[in-house]
Scaffold this motif. Structure first.
Motif, PDB file in Angstrom:
ATOM      1  N   ASN A  48       2.061   1.255   3.789  1.00  0.00           N
ATOM      2  CA  ASN A  48       0.982   2.172   2.757  1.00  0.00           C
ATOM      3  C   ASN A  48       0.900   1.638   1.524  1.00  0.00           C
ATOM      4  O   ASN A  48       0.245   1.780   0.846  1.00  0.00           O
ATOM      5  CB  ASN A  48       2.010   3.578   2.505  1.00  0.00           C
ATOM      6  CG  ASN A  48       1.939   4.477   3.862  1.00  0.00           C
ATOM      7  OD1 ASN A  48       0.789   4.328   4.718  1.00  0.00           O
ATOM      8  ND2 ASN A  48       2.759   5.509   4.014  1.00  0.00           N
ATOM      9  N   ALA A  49       2.181   1.031   1.081  1.00  0.00           N
ATOM     10  CA  ALA A  49       2.238   0.084  -0.175  1.00  0.00           C
ATOM     11  C   ALA A  49       1.233  -0.810  -0.217  1.00  0.00           C
ATOM     12  O   ALA A  49       0.337  -1.115  -1.113  1.00  0.00           O
ATOM     13  CB  ALA A  49       3.657  -0.488  -0.303  1.00  0.00           C
ATOM     14  N   LEU A  50       1.003  -1.519   0.917  1.00  0.00           N
ATOM     15  CA  LEU A  50      -0.203  -2.746   0.877  1.00  0.00           C
ATOM     16  C   LEU A  50      -1.559  -1.871   1.003  1.00  0.00           C
ATOM     17  O   LEU A  50      -2.345  -2.479   0.267  1.00  0.00           O
ATOM     18  CB  LEU A  50       0.106  -3.511   2.314  1.00  0.00           C
ATOM     19  CG  LEU A  50       1.354  -4.643   2.290  1.00  0.00           C
ATOM     20  CD1 LEU A  50       1.615  -5.145   3.696  1.00  0.00           C
ATOM     21  CD2 LEU A  50       0.852  -5.593   1.165  1.00  0.00           C
ATOM     22  N   SER A  51      -1.729  -0.900   1.722  1.00  0.00           N
ATOM     23  CA  SER A  51      -2.736  -0.140   1.610  1.00  0.00           C
ATOM     24  C   SER A  51      -3.220   0.168   0.537  1.00  0.00           C
ATOM     25  O   SER A  51      -4.401   0.271  -0.059  1.00  0.00           O
ATOM     26  CB  SER A  51      -2.806   1.113   2.726  1.00  0.00           C
ATOM     27  OG  SER A  51      -2.598   0.788   4.014  1.00  0.00           O
ATOM     28  N   ASP A  52      -2.224   0.706  -0.405  1.00  0.00           N
ATOM     29  CA  ASP A  52      -2.727   1.167  -1.856  1.00  0.00           C
ATOM     30  C   ASP A  52      -3.118   0.049  -2.639  1.00  0.00           C
ATOM     31  O   ASP A  52      -3.887   0.192  -3.316  1.00  0.00           O
ATOM     32  CB  ASP A  52      -1.139   1.838  -2.351  1.00  0.00           C
ATOM     33  CG  ASP A  52      -1.125   3.320  -1.707  1.00  0.00           C
ATOM     34  OD1 ASP A  52      -1.831   3.869  -1.036  1.00  0.00           O
ATOM     35  OD2 ASP A  52       0.222   3.659  -1.845  1.00  0.00           O
ATOM     36  N   ILE A  53      -2.313  -1.120  -2.413  1.00  0.00           N
ATOM     37  CA  ILE A  53      -2.669  -2.298  -3.405  1.00  0.00           C
ATOM     38  C   ILE A  53      -4.183  -2.584  -2.836  1.00  0.00           C
ATOM     39  O   ILE A  53      -4.727  -3.083  -3.896  1.00  0.00           O
ATOM     40  CB  ILE A  53      -1.807  -3.396  -2.969  1.00  0.00           C
ATOM     41  CG1 ILE A  53      -0.210  -3.134  -3.603  1.00  0.00           C
ATOM     42  CG2 ILE A  53      -2.112  -4.950  -3.610  1.00  0.00           C
ATOM     43  CD1 ILE A  53       0.890  -3.894  -3.330  1.00  0.00           C
ATOM     44  N   ILE A  54      -4.379  -2.763  -1.585  1.00  0.00           N
ATOM     45  CA  ILE A  54      -5.754  -3.076  -1.426  1.00  0.00           C
ATOM     46  C   ILE A  54      -6.871  -2.034  -1.890  1.00  0.00           C
ATOM     47  O   ILE A  54      -7.753  -2.500  -2.250  1.00  0.00           O
ATOM     48  CB  ILE A  54      -5.888  -3.185   0.143  1.00  0.00           C
ATOM     49  CG1 ILE A  54      -5.032  -4.548   0.561  1.00  0.00           C
ATOM     50  CG2 ILE A  54      -7.352  -3.108   0.486  1.00  0.00           C
ATOM     51  CD1 ILE A  54      -4.813  -4.533   2.311  1.00  0.00           C
TER      52      ILE A  54
END
Length: 445
Positions: free
Chosen positions: A212-218
């Protein structure tokens, strides 16, 4: 989480030639935390000003260029104490504040006793604009995603990181270190080096939170695409961004515009691509025709490859599941080894001043993944993601350029060794490429 950039910041603080600092880096790479933490560690206090959160502070820079008045106004408005030499002044989110950036000239010329740093999420875009800029009056520093060595520290593997630092000769790495380092590298391919993603794994061991952290950054990056001043560029930037995994999945990773959109032409998309490069969200690696100096003089600017800012971002954007961790060497071989190439490029860009290039010829087809300039020598690099490390292209490169090639470098899953003029570096040692090249050259004298 410890970041190696603190060493450079200490050098900057203690330098007799110190200028106001501009810290560049993509959104959520840790710029604000690093500057605040640096102030906490090495100054009596930190005066922090966020120009996105407090837009009213911008007015001070519109009415005066007098540093004493600026300091007085900022101190009174915020209630923060600002003392020469003792206070670290941080101006954050300055990408939309040309007057703030321009004021660095006057801090440098008229008030060098103040230690001041600026940061911003799209600062590369702002600095690329033709506007009043304090040329020669500032120091620049780039903060990149966490390296594999920094990941090891964050993950509690200081012993492995210390071992890598301790290597002083080209001899095989003992299995007691080699095997766990390969496993940790696979985990790094999954998390990448964005601090929030690393934190979700190293502290919480929460794969879903890390995803989820990576998705939020993207998502944050993709929302930034809308900040291009020309609204017609937004869909083009988005299409290029989403095409990158497909571009890197090809055997020949040269960027092809028609992969972005059928019938697309360079002139229609080159501004959008340049925006991504200026934002440092992508690395643009040009084809080089010959390994000679100056290296830029032999660039073929019509041919280039595109990689992402972070291997974890690439893995998430490619929608490759973290379960690939348990599937042998799949993470190393997926997308024709694109994750490994992206990872190696990230490591190279932090060690060598000159941006890496690549070399290829079409008839017959040969391609060397990267070429780097180290001092006044140029070295070819191949990234092999499988145990088969035979390299036709490295051999062909040596045949063509002969005595100009002091050393050929191959990254692979093989152990550390030198075979003739070929230095094999295990993928997990990419952060030490510069040092290992030096050791190999010394050993061949």
């Amino acid at each position: 989480m410890e970041r190696f950039i603190f060493e450079k910041l200490i050098e900057w603080k203690n330098s007799p030639y110190r200028k106001p600092l501009i810290l560049k880096g993509v959104r959520q790479v840790g710029k604000t935390w690093i500057l605040k933490e640096f102030g906490k560690r090495y100054y009596e206090n930190t005066a922090y000003f966020n120009f996105d959160e407090h837009e009213e502070y911008k007015e001070f820079f519109e009415t005066t260029k007098d540093v004493a008045r600026l300091i007085q106004n900022l101190s009174m408005a915020s209630g923060q104490k600002i003392l020469p030499e003792k206070t670290f002044i941080v101006f954050d989110e300055v990408q939309d504040c040309p007057n703030v950036i321009n004021s660095m000239k006057y801090f440098y010329e008229n008030a060098p006793e103040y230690h001041i740093a600026c940061a911003g999420s799209l600062l590369g875009i702002a600095l690329a604009k033709p506007s009043s800029f304090p040329v020669g009056k500032v120091n620049f520093m780039q903060i990149n995603p966490m390296s594999f060595s920094e990941f090891l520290l964050a993950n509690g593997d200081e012993n492995l990181m210390n071992f890598l630092k301790s290597v002083e000769d080209i001899t095989p790495i003992p299995a007691a270190f080699y095997n766990p380092l390969c496993e940790k590298l696979k985990m790094y391919y999954i998390t990448g080096g964005m601090p929030e993603s690393v934190l979700m794994w190293t502290e919480a061991r929460d794969v879903e939170a890390m995803q989820n952290a990576l998705s939020d950054i993207i998502g944050a990056y993709e929302r930034d695409f809308g900040k291009h001043p020309d609204v017609t560029e937004f869909p083009k930037i988005s299409m290029i961004w989403k095409s990158i995994p497909s571009q890197l999945a090809k055997e020949n990773k040269k960027f092809i515009y028609k992969v972005v959109k059928e019938g697309a032409r360079a002139r229609e998309y080159e501004n959008a691509l340049q925006w991504l490069a200026d934002a440092r969200l992508v690395h643009k690696v040009f084809r080089n025709k010959a390994p000679r100096l100056p290296i830029a003089a032999y660039d073929d600017i019509s041919a280039f490859k595109i990689y992402l800012v972070d291997v974890g971002i690439l893995r998430r954007l490619s929608q490759l599941s973290p379960t690939a961790f348990g599937e042998g060497n799949r993470l190393f071989t997926e997308f024709k080894g694109a994750l490994s190439e992206n990872y190696v490029l990230q490591a190279l860009t932090t060690q060598f001043e000159i941006e890496p290039r690549y070399w290829s010829q079409s008839n017959p087809p040969y391609e060397v993944d990267f070429i780097i300039q180290r001092e006044n020598d140029i070295f070819p690099i191949e990234v092999k993601s499988e145990l088969n490390t035979q390299s036709r292209s490295l051999k062909k490169y040596q045949e063509i350029f002969g005595d100009e090639v002091k050393l050929r470098i191959r990254f692979s899953l093989d152990n550390l060794k030198i075979d003739g003029d070929v230095l094999n570096i295990p993928l997990f040692m990419a952060d030490y490429t510069d040092k290992l090249i030096g050791l190999a050259l010394e050993g061949r004298k």
